[in-house]
Write a protein that holds these residues in place. Structure first.
Motif, PDB file in Angstrom:
ATOM      1  N   GLY A  36       0.790  -1.222   0.000  1.00  0.00           N
ATOM      2  CA  GLY A  36       0.000   0.000   0.000  1.00  0.00           C
ATOM      3  C   GLY A  36       0.822   1.271   0.000  1.00  0.00           C
ATOM      4  O   GLY A  36       0.287   2.350  -0.194  1.00  0.00           O
ATOM      5  N   ALA A  37       2.132   1.166   0.204  1.00  0.00           N
ATOM      6  CA  ALA A  37       2.990   2.347   0.280  1.00  0.00           C
ATOM      7  C   ALA A  37       3.781   2.520  -1.012  1.00  0.00           C
ATOM      8  O   ALA A  37       4.790   1.870  -1.216  1.00  0.00           O
ATOM      9  N   GLY A  38       3.289   3.367  -1.889  1.00  0.00           N
ATOM     10  CA  GLY A  38       4.000   3.653  -3.130  1.00  0.00           C
ATOM     11  C   GLY A  38       3.389   2.961  -4.329  1.00  0.00           C
ATOM     12  O   GLY A  38       2.377   2.270  -4.218  1.00  0.00           O
ATOM     13  N   PRO A  39       4.020   3.171  -5.486  1.00  0.00           N
ATOM     14  CA  PRO A  39       3.532   2.536  -6.708  1.00  0.00           C
ATOM     15  C   PRO A  39       3.500   1.007  -6.571  1.00  0.00           C
ATOM     16  O   PRO A  39       4.385   0.412  -5.950  1.00  0.00           O
ATOM     17  N   VAL A  40       2.492   0.406  -7.158  1.00  0.00           N
ATOM     18  CA  VAL A  40       2.262  -1.037  -6.993  1.00  0.00           C
ATOM     19  C   VAL A  40       3.451  -1.871  -7.465  1.00  0.00           C
ATOM     20  O   VAL A  40       3.829  -2.829  -6.790  1.00  0.00           O
ATOM     21  N   LEU A  41       4.013  -1.534  -8.603  1.00  0.00           N
ATOM     22  CA  LEU A  41       5.139  -2.345  -9.083  1.00  0.00           C
ATOM     23  C   LEU A  41       6.312  -2.291  -8.113  1.00  0.00           C
ATOM     24  O   LEU A  41       7.012  -3.287  -7.924  1.00  0.00           O
TER      25      LEU A  41
END
Length: 146
Positions: A36-41
């Motif tokens: 949940g913290a930052g871009p999914v990739l």
């Protein structure tokens, strides 16, 4: 520091305890990867690194139960899967991951590619310290939005 094997009445109790501990260690490693913290990739990259870091536990889980948790381990195994699926669904909504396939399909791809990478290190095909990058590269090609 060794394990006191005498604490377990038989081999099955020992295997069960090791399996439960492996699920708990895997869950903690994935939680530490900050879903949940930052871009999914980037999150999936961190999750993959966490899985590789506890790779011996992952391989043990596949070997001992073929990835199927016992009744005692179902809740923590489901929590592991829910964290990953939630992240995948977030990525699909954001357009980072392929939304034309079910999130559970991508989740299975993550497990499969991580397992394949870990197994390849055991076979000497890839060095353990380099398998992270290979897994991430392969995974991104398989799950990124088209």
């Amino acid at each position: 520091m060794g394990t006191d094997w005498r604490r377990f009445p038989d081999r099955e109790h020992l295997r069960s305890a090791l399996t439960s501990d492996s699920w708990a260690v895997l869950h903690a490693a994935i939680v530490e990867a900050a879903p949940g913290a930052g871009p999914v990739l980037e999150v999936i990259d961190r999750v993959v690194s966490a899985m590789v870091y506890v790779g011996d536990r992952v391989l043990f889980l596949f070997a001992s139960a073929e990835g199927n948790p016992s009744d005692a381990d179902t809740s923590v195994a489901n929590a592991v899967d829910e964290l990953l699926v939630a992240e995948i669904e977030r990525g699909q909504r954001a357009g980072e991951l392929d939304a034309t396939v079910p999130a559970q399909w991508i989740q299975r791809m993550v497990w499969s590619i991580v397992y394949t990478g870990l197994h390849a290190t055991g076979d000497g095909l890839v060095a353990r310290h380099g398998v992270d990058d290979l897994i991430r590269w392969t995974l991104r090609g398989a799950i990124s939005a088209r």
